[in-house]
Design a protein around this motif. Sequence first.
Motif, PDB file in Angstrom:
ATOM      1  N   VAL A  99       0.812  -1.211   0.000  1.00  0.00           N
ATOM      2  CA  VAL A  99       0.000   0.000   0.000  1.00  0.00           C
ATOM      3  C   VAL A  99       0.848   1.264   0.000  1.00  0.00           C
ATOM      4  O   VAL A  99       0.662   2.176  -0.812  1.00  0.00           O
ATOM      5  CB  VAL A  99      -0.962   0.005   1.215  1.00  0.00           C
ATOM      6  CG1 VAL A  99      -1.744   1.312   1.262  1.00  0.00           C
ATOM      7  CG2 VAL A  99      -1.921  -1.184   1.126  1.00  0.00           C
ATOM      8  N   LEU A 100       1.813   1.329   0.907  1.00  0.00           N
ATOM      9  CA  LEU A 100       2.605   2.545   1.084  1.00  0.00           C
ATOM     10  C   LEU A 100       3.388   2.987  -0.153  1.00  0.00           C
ATOM     11  O   LEU A 100       3.505   4.189  -0.400  1.00  0.00           O
ATOM     12  CB  LEU A 100       3.553   2.378   2.272  1.00  0.00           C
ATOM     13  CG  LEU A 100       2.878   2.278   3.645  1.00  0.00           C
ATOM     14  CD1 LEU A 100       3.924   2.079   4.738  1.00  0.00           C
ATOM     15  CD2 LEU A 100       2.039   3.520   3.933  1.00  0.00           C
TER      16      LEU A 100
ATOM     17  N   ASN B  53       2.664   3.005  -3.308  1.00  0.00           N
ATOM     18  CA  ASN B  53       1.830   3.780  -4.229  1.00  0.00           C
ATOM     19  C   ASN B  53       1.444   5.129  -3.638  1.00  0.00           C
ATOM     20  O   ASN B  53       1.401   6.139  -4.338  1.00  0.00           O
ATOM     21  CB  ASN B  53       0.574   2.992  -4.614  1.00  0.00           C
ATOM     22  CG  ASN B  53       0.843   2.010  -5.741  1.00  0.00           C
ATOM     23  OD1 ASN B  53       1.771   2.177  -6.513  1.00  0.00           O
ATOM     24  ND2 ASN B  53       0.026   0.977  -5.828  1.00  0.00           N
ATOM     25  N   LYS B  54       1.174   5.149  -2.345  1.00  0.00           N
ATOM     26  CA  LYS B  54       0.834   6.414  -1.700  1.00  0.00           C
ATOM     27  C   LYS B  54       2.038   7.356  -1.690  1.00  0.00           C
ATOM     28  O   LYS B  54       1.912   8.553  -1.935  1.00  0.00           O
ATOM     29  CB  LYS B  54       0.318   6.159  -0.290  1.00  0.00           C
ATOM     30  CG  LYS B  54      -1.046   5.483  -0.277  1.00  0.00           C
ATOM     31  CD  LYS B  54      -1.663   5.451   1.107  1.00  0.00           C
ATOM     32  CE  LYS B  54      -3.086   4.908   1.044  1.00  0.00           C
ATOM     33  NZ  LYS B  54      -3.744   4.868   2.373  1.00  0.00           N
TER      34      LYS B  54
ATOM     35  N   SER C 272       2.432   8.766  -5.173  1.00  0.00           N
ATOM     36  CA  SER C 272       1.408   9.768  -5.456  1.00  0.00           C
ATOM     37  C   SER C 272       1.696  11.085  -4.740  1.00  0.00           C
ATOM     38  O   SER C 272       1.423  12.168  -5.277  1.00  0.00           O
ATOM     39  CB  SER C 272       0.033   9.239  -5.026  1.00  0.00           C
ATOM     40  OG  SER C 272      -0.980  10.189  -5.269  1.00  0.00           O
ATOM     41  N   GLU C 273       2.275  10.995  -3.545  1.00  0.00           N
ATOM     42  CA  GLU C 273       2.570  12.195  -2.751  1.00  0.00           C
ATOM     43  C   GLU C 273       3.891  12.858  -3.140  1.00  0.00           C
ATOM     44  O   GLU C 273       4.282  13.865  -2.552  1.00  0.00           O
ATOM     45  CB  GLU C 273       2.593  11.823  -1.270  1.00  0.00           C
ATOM     46  CG  GLU C 273       1.211  11.423  -0.736  1.00  0.00           C
ATOM     47  CD  GLU C 273       1.274  10.768   0.629  1.00  0.00           C
ATOM     48  OE1 GLU C 273       2.413  10.641   1.175  1.00  0.00           O
ATOM     49  OE2 GLU C 273       0.219  10.379   1.166  1.00  0.00           O
TER      50      GLU C 273
ATOM     51  N   ASN D 271      -5.328   2.433  -7.825  1.00  0.00           N
ATOM     52  CA  ASN D 271      -5.397   3.745  -8.459  1.00  0.00           C
ATOM     53  C   ASN D 271      -6.839   4.233  -8.545  1.00  0.00           C
ATOM     54  O   ASN D 271      -7.136   5.393  -8.260  1.00  0.00           O
ATOM     55  CB  ASN D 271      -4.797   3.653  -9.871  1.00  0.00           C
ATOM     56  CG  ASN D 271      -4.162   4.944 -10.321  1.00  0.00           C
ATOM     57  OD1 ASN D 271      -3.808   5.799  -9.536  1.00  0.00           O
ATOM     58  ND2 ASN D 271      -4.001   5.078 -11.630  1.00  0.00           N
TER      59      ASN D 271
ATOM     60  N   GLU E 137      -8.233   4.863  -4.836  1.00  0.00           N
ATOM     61  CA  GLU E 137      -7.611   5.949  -4.078  1.00  0.00           C
ATOM     62  C   GLU E 137      -7.414   7.230  -4.897  1.00  0.00           C
ATOM     63  O   GLU E 137      -6.980   8.248  -4.361  1.00  0.00           O
ATOM     64  CB  GLU E 137      -6.239   5.486  -3.555  1.00  0.00           C
ATOM     65  CG  GLU E 137      -6.280   4.231  -2.686  1.00  0.00           C
ATOM     66  CD  GLU E 137      -6.827   4.499  -1.307  1.00  0.00           C
ATOM     67  OE1 GLU E 137      -6.866   5.670  -0.890  1.00  0.00           O
ATOM     68  OE2 GLU E 137      -7.218   3.524  -0.634  1.00  0.00           O
TER      69      GLU E 137
ATOM     70  N   LEU F 143      -5.124   8.023  -7.184  1.00  0.00           N
ATOM     71  CA  LEU F 143      -3.722   8.375  -6.933  1.00  0.00           C
ATOM     72  C   LEU F 143      -3.045   9.080  -8.101  1.00  0.00           C
ATOM     73  O   LEU F 143      -1.971   9.654  -7.934  1.00  0.00           O
ATOM     74  CB  LEU F 143      -2.934   7.108  -6.580  1.00  0.00           C
ATOM     75  CG  LEU F 143      -3.381   6.385  -5.303  1.00  0.00           C
ATOM     76  CD1 LEU F 143      -2.589   5.094  -5.124  1.00  0.00           C
ATOM     77  CD2 LEU F 143      -3.210   7.287  -4.092  1.00  0.00           C
TER      78      LEU F 143
ATOM     79  N   LYS G 204       3.972   8.728 -11.629  1.00  0.00           N
ATOM     80  CA  LYS G 204       2.843   9.655 -11.695  1.00  0.00           C
ATOM     81  C   LYS G 204       2.536   9.912 -13.172  1.00  0.00           C
ATOM     82  O   LYS G 204       3.447   9.941 -14.012  1.00  0.00           O
ATOM     83  CB  LYS G 204       3.172  10.962 -10.966  1.00  0.00           C
ATOM     84  CG  LYS G 204       3.383  10.785  -9.473  1.00  0.00           C
ATOM     85  CD  LYS G 204       3.737  12.096  -8.775  1.00  0.00           C
ATOM     86  CE  LYS G 204       2.510  12.979  -8.670  1.00  0.00           C
ATOM     87  NZ  LYS G 204       2.755  14.154  -7.788  1.00  0.00           N
TER      88      LYS G 204
END
Length: 264
Positions: A67-68, A70-71, A74-75, A93, A96, A98, A227
Motif C-alpha cells: 500500500v505505502l 503507491n501512496k 502519489s505524494e 489507483n 484511491e 492516486l 505519476k
Amino acid sequence: MKKITALITSLVLSLGVLAGCGSSDGTTEKLTVGASAVPHAEILENVREDLKELGYDLEVTIFNDYVLPNKALSEGQLDANFFQHIPYLEEMNANENLGLTWTVKVHIEPMGLYSDKITSLEELADGASIAIPNDATNGSRALKLLASNGLIKLKDTEVASVLDITENSKNLEFTELDAPALPRTLVDVDAAVINTNYAIEADLSPLDDAIIIESSESPYANIIAVKEADKDSEKTKALNDVLNSEKTRTFIEEKYEGSIFPAF
C-alpha cells in the motif's frame, strides 16, 4: 565572425544534449525508486551503474507492504516504484484516485501454493485451511490458481473473492491475510498461496517448494509505476531503458533460474 557564431551555437546545442541526461557539469540527478526487497531492489541494484552513466544517482527505498509505495509515489516522495502488477495498480489507483500509471513490464513472479505439512494436492484433507492474500487482485489470483488445479470452482468473474466459490468439494477453509505475512502462517495453516517475492524472502523456492504454481502465461507482469505527469520524463525514460535492457534480461534469467522470468 561567422565561424565564431557557429562555434558558439554548437557549444550551446552540446550543452543542451548533456542537460537531457543529468547535469551539464557532470554531476548526477537523484532518482528515487520504491521497491520490494526481493527481487525488485536486487534488479534495480544491477542497473545502478547504467543509470549513473545516464546522469542519475539511484536511491532505492525498500517497502514491506503493497500500500505505502503507491501512496508515497502519489505524494511525490518517490520518482517511481517497482513492486506490483498491472491489475493491482489499476485497482488501487481507481479506489484511491492516486493519479498513477505504468510504463514498462519487467518480470513475472508466478504465484504458488506452499505448505510445511503436505507435498501434493492429494494430501489436502477435507476441511484443510488455506491462507491467501487479502487484497482483491492477489486474492482473486490465488483463488484462480486453486480453481485451475481443480480444488474449487468459481463464478466467471474478472476479480473473484471467496464469495464467488461455487464448488468446494474438500470444504477448504480460507483465511485472508496481508501478503507479507503469508510465509509466517505456514506453521498455522495447511497451505498458503504466496506471492513469489515474499516466498523468496522466506527462503522458499518457487520451482522446488511450490506444490502448484502459475504458468509462464501469467498476465501479472511486474511493472514500473510513475505519476501520470512523469510518464514521458527523461528520468522515467532512463529507468525504462535500463530495466528493459539485455543486461536486465540476463540478470533475471541467471540469478533467479526460472523462479521469475523476464516480461519483455
